[in-house]
Design a protein around this motif. Structure first.
Motif, PDB file in Angstrom:
ATOM      1  N   LEU A 182      63.457 -31.970 -51.335  1.00 45.33           N
ATOM      2  CA  LEU A 182      62.902 -32.560 -52.035  1.00 45.33           C
ATOM      3  C   LEU A 182      63.240 -34.076 -51.958  1.00 45.33           C
ATOM      4  N   ILE A 183      64.627 -33.959 -51.253  1.00 43.60           N
ATOM      5  CA  ILE A 183      64.245 -35.733 -51.030  1.00 43.60           C
ATOM      6  C   ILE A 183      63.371 -36.342 -50.422  1.00 43.60           C
ATOM      7  N   PHE A 184      62.913 -35.138 -48.428  1.00 47.43           N
ATOM      8  CA  PHE A 184      62.062 -36.274 -48.291  1.00 47.43           C
ATOM      9  C   PHE A 184      60.956 -35.885 -48.754  1.00 47.43           C
ATOM     10  N   GLN A 185      60.152 -35.155 -49.775  1.00 49.28           N
ATOM     11  CA  GLN A 185      59.086 -35.629 -49.960  1.00 49.28           C
ATOM     12  C   GLN A 185      58.903 -36.207 -51.636  1.00 49.28           C
ATOM     13  N   ASN A 186      60.111 -36.750 -52.230  1.00 52.11           N
ATOM     14  CA  ASN A 186      60.226 -37.943 -53.048  1.00 52.11           C
ATOM     15  C   ASN A 186      59.892 -39.211 -51.733  1.00 52.11           C
ATOM     16  N   ALA A 187      60.718 -39.573 -51.203  1.00 49.27           N
ATOM     17  CA  ALA A 187      60.674 -40.410 -50.000  1.00 49.27           C
ATOM     18  C   ALA A 187      59.147 -40.778 -49.506  1.00 49.27           C
ATOM     19  N   LEU A 188      58.541 -39.469 -49.283  1.00 52.34           N
ATOM     20  CA  LEU A 188      56.644 -39.677 -49.116  1.00 52.34           C
ATOM     21  C   LEU A 188      56.327 -40.307 -49.962  1.00 52.34           C
ATOM     22  N   LYS A 189      56.491 -40.265 -51.271  1.00 51.42           N
ATOM     23  CA  LYS A 189      55.902 -40.528 -52.298  1.00 51.42           C
ATOM     24  C   LYS A 189      55.207 -42.668 -52.292  1.00 51.42           C
ATOM     25  N   TYR A 190      56.968 -42.723 -51.828  1.00 51.21           N
ATOM     26  CA  TYR A 190      57.172 -44.331 -51.901  1.00 51.21           C
ATOM     27  C   TYR A 190      56.558 -45.040 -50.235  1.00 51.21           C
ATOM     28  N   GLN A 191      55.833 -44.034 -49.702  1.00 50.55           N
ATOM     29  CA  GLN A 191      55.591 -44.912 -48.361  1.00 50.55           C
ATOM     30  C   GLN A 191      54.353 -44.466 -47.559  1.00 50.55           C
ATOM     31  N   SER A 192      53.627 -46.029 -47.211  1.00 56.27           N
ATOM     32  CA  SER A 192      52.566 -46.227 -46.511  1.00 56.27           C
ATOM     33  C   SER A 192      51.420 -44.743 -46.086  1.00 56.27           C
ATOM     34  N   GLY A 193      50.081 -44.177 -46.035  1.00 59.75           N
ATOM     35  CA  GLY A 193      49.258 -43.402 -45.219  1.00 59.75           C
ATOM     36  C   GLY A 193      49.001 -43.685 -44.361  1.00 59.75           C
ATOM     37  N   PHE A 194      48.431 -43.417 -43.516  1.00 58.80           N
ATOM     38  CA  PHE A 194      48.025 -44.096 -41.707  1.00 58.80           C
ATOM     39  C   PHE A 194      46.534 -43.209 -41.839  1.00 58.80           C
TER      40      PHE A 194
END
Length: 196
Positions: free
Chosen positions: A65-77
């Motif tokens: 869940l922490i991993f998925q949450n961290a991805l929310k605040y990242q840029s996509g490619f």
């Protein structure tokens, strides 16, 4: 905007990925050497093993869940959102899940969650599927699932964290495999002396 945002949520995800195997290996070694968890469970090693299994399982869910949450605040490619990449991410998720779930089925709860450190040893090395496909299906399947999730979200930061998962599991295996081999060698030596 950079491909990877080195922010607080990414740091927390990286720490949680590193802590999971570290903590369960410390707990398992403490159990093997001092029966720490068995003592806490009033001398019931099976209860202690199930308690550790529950902690590892819940810790894994929290880490995911922490991993998925961290991805929310990242840029996509953009390339990662291509339909072929998205299809590959789904296939990889199924492959990883099959490896994890089938190895859990083969080993059972005690075999999956470090039961050998509690004295619950399997009679022989498991060799059927998925162990005939990969030597460490739990770790490899989990790594594949992380990688597939990073692709599904289209996040390069997820790929970086997936690489960390791979490296952390490889490091854990450097400690776990020789120690597990030592446990089984001691059992075999004990049974060899007993039959003489």
């Amino acid at each position: 905007m950079p491909l990877i945002e080195f922010n607080k949520s990414l740091l927390i995800a990286a720490i949680s990925i590193g802590l999971n195997p570290l903590l369960w290996n410390i707990a398992a070694r403490s159990e093997y050497n001092n029966k720490t968890l068995t003592k806490l469970a009033n001398g019931n090693s099976l209860k202690a093993c199930y308690a550790l299994a529950a902690c590892i399982f819940v810790g894994g869910i929290v880490r995911d869940l922490i991993f998925q949450n961290a991805l929310k605040y990242q840029s996509g490619f953009d390339l990662l959102y291509h339909p072929i990449v998205q299809f590959v991410s789904k296939v990889l998720f199924y492959v990883g899940s099959i490896l994890v779930l089938s190895s859990m089925y083969k080993l059972g709860i005690v075999g999956t969650y470090l039961g050998d450190y509690f004295g619950f040893l399997l009679p022989a090395r498991v060799s059927g599927f998925p162990f005939n496909v990969t030597e460490n299906p739990m770790y490899n399947g989990s790594t594949i699932c992380f990688f597939s999730t990073a692709l599904r979200y289209g996040k390069p930061a997820g790929l970086l964290l997936s690489l960390e998962v791979f490296l952390v599991y490889r490091l854990a295996l450097m400690f776990e495999e020789p120690f597990t081999a030592k446990i089984y060698a001691a059992r075999d030596q004990y049974h060899g002396k007993k039959s003489n």
